[in-house]
Design a protein around this motif. Structure first.
Motif, PDB file in Angstrom:
ATOM      1  N   THR A   1       0.886  -1.162   0.000  1.00  0.00           N
ATOM      2  CA  THR A   1       0.000   0.000   0.000  1.00  0.00           C
ATOM      3  C   THR A   1       0.921   1.208   0.000  1.00  0.00           C
ATOM      4  OG1 THR A   1      -1.784   1.171   1.150  1.00  0.00           O
ATOM      5  CG2 THR A   1      -0.270  -0.086   2.536  1.00  0.00           C
TER       6      THR A   1
ATOM      7  N   ASN B   1       1.976  -4.043   5.016  1.00  0.00           N
ATOM      8  CA  ASN B   1       2.691  -3.608   3.822  1.00  0.00           C
ATOM      9  C   ASN B   1       4.034  -4.322   3.752  1.00  0.00           C
ATOM     10  OD1 ASN B   1       3.761  -2.341   1.648  1.00  0.00           O
ATOM     11  ND2 ASN B   1       3.528  -0.258   2.448  1.00  0.00           N
TER      12      ASN B   1
ATOM     13  N   ASN C   1      -5.989   3.501  -0.715  1.00  0.00           N
ATOM     14  CA  ASN C   1      -4.875   2.841  -0.026  1.00  0.00           C
ATOM     15  C   ASN C   1      -5.233   2.405   1.398  1.00  0.00           C
ATOM     16  OD1 ASN C   1      -2.577   2.894  -1.846  1.00  0.00           O
ATOM     17  ND2 ASN C   1      -2.716   5.128  -1.697  1.00  0.00           N
TER      18      ASN C   1
ATOM     19  N   LEU D   1      -4.459  -3.608  -0.853  1.00  0.00           N
ATOM     20  CA  LEU D   1      -3.073  -3.743  -1.294  1.00  0.00           C
ATOM     21  C   LEU D   1      -3.110  -3.749  -2.815  1.00  0.00           C
ATOM     22  CD1 LEU D   1      -1.538  -6.568   0.962  1.00  0.00           C
ATOM     23  CD2 LEU D   1      -1.231  -4.091   1.179  1.00  0.00           C
TER      24      LEU D   1
END
Ligand SMILES: [Fe+2]
Length: 277
Positions: A102, A200, A247, A251
């Motif tokens: 992200t 992330n 975001n 993802l």
């Protein structure tokens, strides 16, 4: 203007609007609603110059200044480009965005949205994949939801666990980019109220209070669950597409699976977001 879903849970295409012209309040409100409900908006058949793209995306929020100024477009530095023509210092080709992530989660207030506008596309390939983190969260067991609910992820510019390498920041950019920030592993969308997994792989260095032996397998398991095909929308680009995605609850990943003698070049702009909670 017409808005149509692109998959059962993620993505909507917007037809019959030209964002280089003034947009009515009603159309603007409908697109904003669709953005929150569908997480990816695909506005078809646009032909926007950088300034026009900035104005169009600006309908949805305030522009976020991007981290690596190396990629700024010369006459409009708020717009960056995404291209397959850049190389690492050792000569290898750099394909931005390969690997699930992200955008800019190492910021205190990560961008709520990223927009890309296709300028040149390869004949085939180069799809962008999305995984819906709210749908993935809803499908977790109650035990897992309880376990991860209170946890905080440690986000840095480039995780030492990431297989994917970023192009290094210049000294000037480094000063603007924080060393490390903490964000919850589960965040609540400020507009929809839906909870979503917030991880992330390229930027998470660990989980606060857990050692790596515990944190890394947990992050791996969450990623594997969250990116399973049932939570995905895969976007095959068409000329003129203007994409904008959320975001806060997705993802995404690029695919370098096309003929690299063909140029793939897109404009990118991001919108400011809130502190994840
Ligand atoms: Fe990205």
């Amino acid at each position: 203007m017409e808005i149509r879903p692109l998959s059962p849970h993620t993505g909507a295409e917007v037809l019959g609007i030209d964002l280089s012209r003034p947009v009515s309040d009603a159309d603007c409100a409908a697109m904003k609603r669709a953005f929150v409900e569908r997480s990816v908006l695909v506005i078809r058949e646009q032909a926007l110059q950088p300034r026009q793209m900035l104005d169009a995306v600006g309908l949805f929020g305030t522009v976020f200044s991007q981290q690596n100024t190396k990629f700024a477009v010369a006459d409009c530095p708020e717009i960056h480009y995404v291209s397959n023509q850049d190389r690492f210092p050792d000569g290898r080709r750099y394909i931005p965005g390969e690997g699930w992530h992200t955008d800019h989660s190492n910021a205190v207030r990560p961008p709520k949205a990223t927009a890309l506008h296709a300028v040149r596309l390869p004949d085939k390939g180069g799809d962008t994949q999305y995984a819906n983190m709210a749908a993935a969260y809803a499908a977790l067991s109650a035990d897992t939801r309880e376990r991860i609910g209170p946890l905080m992820g440690i986000h840095i510019y480039q995780s030492s666990h990431s297989a994917r390498k970023l192009i290094a920041l210049s000294e000037g950019d480094k000063e603007r980019v924080p060393n490390a920030v903490l964000h919850p592993l589960v965040r609540t969308h400020p507009e929809s109220g839906a909870k979503a997994i917030y991880i992330n792989p390229i930027r998470i260095e660990g989980i606060l209070g857990l050692d790596h032996k515990e944190a890394l397998p947990l992050l791996d398991a969450l990623l594997e669950h969250a990116t399973s095909e049932r939570f995905q929308y895969r976007h095959a680009w068409r000329p003129g597409d203007l994409l904008m995605w959320d975001n806060r609850c997705l993802l995404h990943k690029a695919n370098g699976d096309y003929d690299m003698s063909q140029v793939r070049y897109l404009y990118r702009v991001m919108l400011q977001g809130d502190v994840p909670r």
